[in-house]
Design an enzyme around this catalytic site. Structure first.
Site, mmCIF file in Angstrom:
data_model
loop_
_atom_site.group_PDB
_atom_site.id
_atom_site.type_symbol
_atom_site.label_atom_id
_atom_site.label_comp_id
_atom_site.label_asym_id
_atom_site.label_seq_id
_atom_site.Cartn_x
_atom_site.Cartn_y
_atom_site.Cartn_z
ATOM 1 N N HIS A 1 57.487 69.360 78.318
ATOM 2 C CA HIS A 1 57.325 69.213 76.872
ATOM 3 C C HIS A 1 58.057 70.340 76.151
ATOM 4 O O HIS A 1 58.160 71.457 76.654
ATOM 5 C CB HIS A 1 55.838 69.224 76.503
ATOM 6 C CG HIS A 1 55.575 68.830 75.088
ATOM 7 N ND1 HIS A 1 55.659 69.729 74.048
ATOM 8 C CD2 HIS A 1 55.257 67.638 74.539
ATOM 9 C CE1 HIS A 1 55.384 69.091 72.912
ATOM 10 N NE2 HIS A 1 55.142 67.823 73.181
ATOM 11 N N GLU B 1 62.160 63.191 72.908
ATOM 12 C CA GLU B 1 61.434 63.713 71.760
ATOM 13 C C GLU B 1 62.158 64.963 71.252
ATOM 14 O O GLU B 1 61.969 66.057 71.798
ATOM 15 C CB GLU B 1 59.994 64.063 72.152
ATOM 16 C CG GLU B 1 59.127 64.454 70.980
ATOM 17 C CD GLU B 1 57.681 64.663 71.396
ATOM 18 O OE1 GLU B 1 56.796 64.148 70.707
ATOM 19 O OE2 GLU B 1 57.457 65.340 72.419
#
Length: 244
Positions: free
Chosen positions: A84, A153
């Site tokens: 992430h 993302e």
């Protein structure tokens, strides 16, 4: 993820479970922090939704403070996020470390949700090249026949009002397919400022498999609108708030 334990329980009970029939059809994955995984697993049992973790360590044994892939599998997780943007920024995780984590997840029977994306706004060609390099490095660690989800993302879009432009996301999807070895079964998702209409706009230019929801998963009205949009197309959705 910015919800506490009681808030997470309330979110699952009052927002997700009443919509579990739709969420189950969409293969909704809820990725939670480690302390909340037992709660999530218990509350969503039999709902059709699945629970994943937000991180893992790639080795077992005595690694105090870390959580192994085998342990996540043992308690009932099906997926785990790796790489992430916040872990890259705060903990210096690079693509090779992310690859090791993805491999450990796969070998333990988990599906790694591999997060990639640029830190700052770039043009489509630069973005595609950046993501291609990330994915090429990470996927080479996976064993033959592995299943993986790649979540594109952009770091600059997380928590923002606007996500990637459709033509830029389309260039990224092309790069993902180009970088994926034949022995990997890949699912592609987009995350970052996902609101109602985001998926439809992206899908007009490129065949994304689904989206990852952050704040949209916590807002009942917004979630209903996104679900209606996805159900008409029978695509996939994932939640990291627990995504995000």
């Amino acid at each position: 993820m910015n919800l506490g334990a009681r808030e997470t329980e309330q979110w699952i009970d009052e927002v997700l479970l009443p919509r579990s029939a739709h969420l189950g059809r969409l293969h909704f994955r809820v990725c939670l922090p480690h302390p909340l995984l037992p709660t999530g697993l218990r509350r969503t049992e039999g709902s059709g939704m699945t629970i994943g973790a937000q991180n893992l360590w790639y080795e077992g044994g005595a690694v105090t403070g870390e959580v192994s892939a085998d342990l996540l599998t043992e308690i009932g997780c099906t997926h785990v996020m790796v790489g992430h943007a916040e872990r890259r920024r705060l903990f210096g995780e690079d693509d090779r470390l992310v690859g090791r984590k993805a491999r450990a997840a796969s070998l333990a029977g988990l599906v790694p949700v591999i997060c990639v994306g640029e830190d700052e706004r770039l043009n489509p060609a630069e973005t595609a090249a950046h993501v291609h390099q990330q994915v090429s490095t990470i996927l080479c660690f996976l064993p033959s026949g592995a299943e993986a989800v790649v979540l594109y993302e952009p770091a600059w879009a997380i928590g923002g009002a606007h996500g990637a432009e459709p033509h830029q996301a389309a260039a990224v999807l092309d790069a993902l397919h180009e970088a994926t070895p034949d022995h990997i079964a890949l699912t592609t998702t987009y995350g970052g400022a996902v609101t109602p209409g985001t998926f439809s706009a992206l899908r007009r230019l490129a065949p994304w498999d689904g989206v990852a929801l952050g704040r949209a998963a916590q807002d009942r009205t917004m979630l209903d609108d996104v679900l209606d949009e996805l159900l008409t197309s029978s695509y996939t959705v994932g939640g990291e708030d627990a995504t995000a």
